[in-house]
Design an enzyme around this catalytic site. Structure first.
Site, PDB file in Angstrom:
ATOM      1  N   ALA A  64      37.794  45.567  35.955  1.00 16.19           N
ATOM      2  CA  ALA A  64      36.954  44.405  36.271  1.00 16.19           C
ATOM      3  C   ALA A  64      37.661  43.579  37.342  1.00 16.19           C
ATOM      4  CB  ALA A  64      36.735  43.549  35.027  1.00 16.19           C
ATOM      5  N   LYS A  65      36.985  42.646  37.898  1.00 14.87           N
ATOM      6  CA  LYS A  65      37.614  41.698  38.828  1.00 14.87           C
ATOM      7  C   LYS A  65      36.731  40.474  38.925  1.00 14.87           C
ATOM      8  CE  LYS A  65      41.152  41.728  41.739  1.00 14.87           C
ATOM      9  NZ  LYS A  65      42.336  42.577  41.532  1.00 14.87           N
ATOM     10  N   GLY A  66      37.345  39.330  39.225  1.00 15.23           N
ATOM     11  CA  GLY A  66      36.571  38.110  39.391  1.00 15.23           C
ATOM     12  C   GLY A  66      37.097  37.317  40.557  1.00 15.23           C
TER      13      GLY A  66
END
Ligand code: GLU
Length: 409
Positions: A101-103
C-alpha cells in the site's frame, strides 16, 4: 512516462519471462482499493486550506497491506498507485507477511508549522481510519514524514479503535517504535552495496560513492558506507551538492548539516550541481531522493559501474535500458531499500508481542533478511541471464501469484 507506467513496464518485463497469462497479469496489477480524500486544515493564521490525501491498497494476498505515507507537493494518484505496487513486490521479495500500500498528501511539509503538520496528519487519519489497522493496512514513514507523524497517527487511530500501537510503524522509540527503524533503510542500502561489490570483486574500501539525497535514507547509507571503509566523495541535498575526491568526513558532515540545515559550503569541498553528481567519477551511484532522476537524457553520462536505488522509482525504463547496454549493474529499489519495511515488520511483531528487541537483534535479523533476499535474486539473475531488477520482480511476483492462487480468488 508516468510513474505507474514505469512500474507497469517493469512488472511486464518480469511477467514476460515468467509467461504469466494476460488475465493473471491484470489481476496482479489492479489495485484492490484507491482512496482519495479531502484534508481540510485550519492554518495558524485562521485561513482554511484544502489538500488532497491518498491511500492506495494494492494487494493483500500475503497479508495486511503495508507502506509509507508521503508528504510532498508532487504527490498525486498516479505516483501513489505506482509506489503501492512497488510495496507489494518489495514485501514479497524480502518475504515478510504483508501486501502493498502507499499513501500521501500533496503538501510541502516545509511550509507548515508543527501545529499545522499535526492537524493535517490527524485530519487524514480521521478520513481513512476505517480502512487502516494492524490487520488491514499499516502506514509508516516515507518522504516528508517521520516518527513524529507516526506518533500522531497512532494516537488519532486510538481515539477511534482503542490503544493499538501495531496500527502504524516507524514510531518514536519512546512510543513503541523499534530500535534501528530510523537507520534501517540506509543500513540495508549499505549492506547490499557491500554484498554487490563483493560479488563483482570490487572491494568496498576502494569504492568511491556519490549519493543524491542526504535525508533519512541517504544520510544513514553514507554513515554505514563510511564505516565500512568506502570513500563517499559526493553528496547533495535539496539545496545543492558538495564534492571532495579524497572523501567526505561523514560524521563531521552530519553534525554540520544538523547545525546549518544543509550540506552547502561544508569545509574542504567544491560545490557540485545535480547533473554533475549523477555523472561523478565514482564506482557507486546512489540515488536516495525523489523518483525519475535517472532518465534517457542523463543515463549516458553516468560513470558509475553500480547504481543502487535507495529511492523509490529513481530510474526510468529508458535509463534502465541504457544501463543494461552499458553493463552498469542496477540494484533495484524493491530490494535495495527494503530494509525500512523489514524493520517496520520487526516493530509490528514487537508491538503485537509486547516484547522489545535490542538494537543488535534488529540489525542481525535485518542483515540476514537483506543478504538472504539478495542471494535469491542473484541466483535467479544468473540462472536466467537477466538483470537484477527483472530477477527481483520474478521473485516477488512469483510469491504473490502463488499466494493469490492458493488463497482462491
Ligand atoms: N516508505 C518505506 C518504503 O518505501 C517504508 C515502508 C514501511 O516501513 O512500511 O519502503
Amino acid at each position: 512516462m508516468s510513474s505507474y507506467e514505469t512500474a507497469t513496464r517493469y512488472f511486464e518485463q518480469a511477467a514476460n519471462v515468467m509467461g504469466i497469462s494476460p488475465n493473471m497479469r491484470k489481476l496482479l496489477r489492479t489495485p484492490q482499493r484507491e482512496v482519495k480524500v479531502q484534508v481540510a486544515l485550519e492554518m495558524d493564521d485562521g485561513q482554511v486550506e484544502t489538500f488532497i490525501g491518498y491511500r492506495v491498497q494494492h494487494d493483500n494476498a500475503r497479508g495486511p497491506m503495508k507502506g509509507g505515507l508521503r508528504f510532498h507537493p508532487e504527490v498525486d494518484a498516479d505516483e501513489v498507485l505506482a509506489l503501492a505496487t512497488l510495496m507489494t513486490w518489495k514485501t514479497a521479495i524480502v518475504n515478510i507477511p504483508y501486501g502493498g500500500a502507499k499513501g500521501g498528501i500533496s503538501i510541502n511539509p516545509r511550509d507548515l508549522s508543527p501545529g499545522e503538520l499535526e492537524r493535517v496528519t490527524r485530519k487524514f487519519v480521521d478520513e481513512i481510519h476505517d480502512i487502516i489497522g494492524p490487520d488491514k493496512d499499516i502506514p509508516a514513514p516515507d518522504m516528508g514524514t517521520g516518527p513524529q507523524e507516526m506518533a500522531w497517527i497512532m494516537n488519532q487511530y486510538g481515539k477511534y479503535h482503542g490503544y493499538n500501537p501495531a496500527c502504524v510503524t516507524g514510531k518514536p522509540v519512546e512510543l513503541h517504535g523499534a530500535d534501528g527503524r530510523n537507520e534501517a533503510t540506509g543500513r540495508g542500502v549499505a549492506i547490499l552495496t557491500k554484498a554487490l561489490l563483493d560479488r563483482y570483486m570490487a572491494p568496498i574500501k576502494e569504492a568511491r560513492v556519490a549519493i543524491q539525497g542526504f535525508g533519512n535514507v541517504g544520510s544513514f547509507a553514507a554513515s554505514f558506507l563510511h564505516d565500512m571503509g568506502a570513500r563517499v566523495v559526493a553528496i547533495s541535498d535539496v539545496s545543492g551538492g558538495i564534492y571532495n575526491p579524497e572523501g567526505l568526513d561523514i560524521p563531521a558532515l552530519l553534525k554540520y548539516q544538523s547545525a546549518n540545515g544543509s550540506v552547502q559550503d561544508f569545509p574542504e569541498t567544491e560545490p557540485m550541481n545535480n547533473a554533475e553528481l549523477l555523472a561523478a567519477d565514482v564506482e557507486v551511484l546512489i540515488p536516495a531522493a525523489i523518483g525519475n532522476v535517472l532518465t534517457g537524457e542523463n543515463a549516458g553520462a553516468v560513470r558509475a559501474k553500480f547504481v543502487i536505488e535507495a529511492a523509490n522509482n529513481p530510474t526510468t525504463p529508458e535509463a534502465d535500458e541504457i544501463f543494461h547496454e552499458r553493463e552498469i549493474i542496477v540494484l533495484p529499489d524493491v530490494l535495495a531499500n527494503a530494509g525500512g519495511v523489514t524493520v517496520s515488520y520487526f516493530e509490528w511483531v514487537q508491538n503485537r508481542q509486547h516484547f522489545r528487541w535490542d538494537l543488535q537483534r534488529v540489525r542481525d535479523e535485518l542483515d540476514r533478511i537483506m543478504i538472504d533476499s539478495f542471494e535469491k535474486v542473484l541466483t535467479i539473475a544468473r540462472e536466467k541471464h537477466i538483470p537484477l531488477r527483472v530477477a527481483a520482480y520474478i521473485l516477488g511476483i512469483g510469491r504473490v501469484g502463488r499466494a493469490t492462487v492458493l488463497g482462491g480468488i
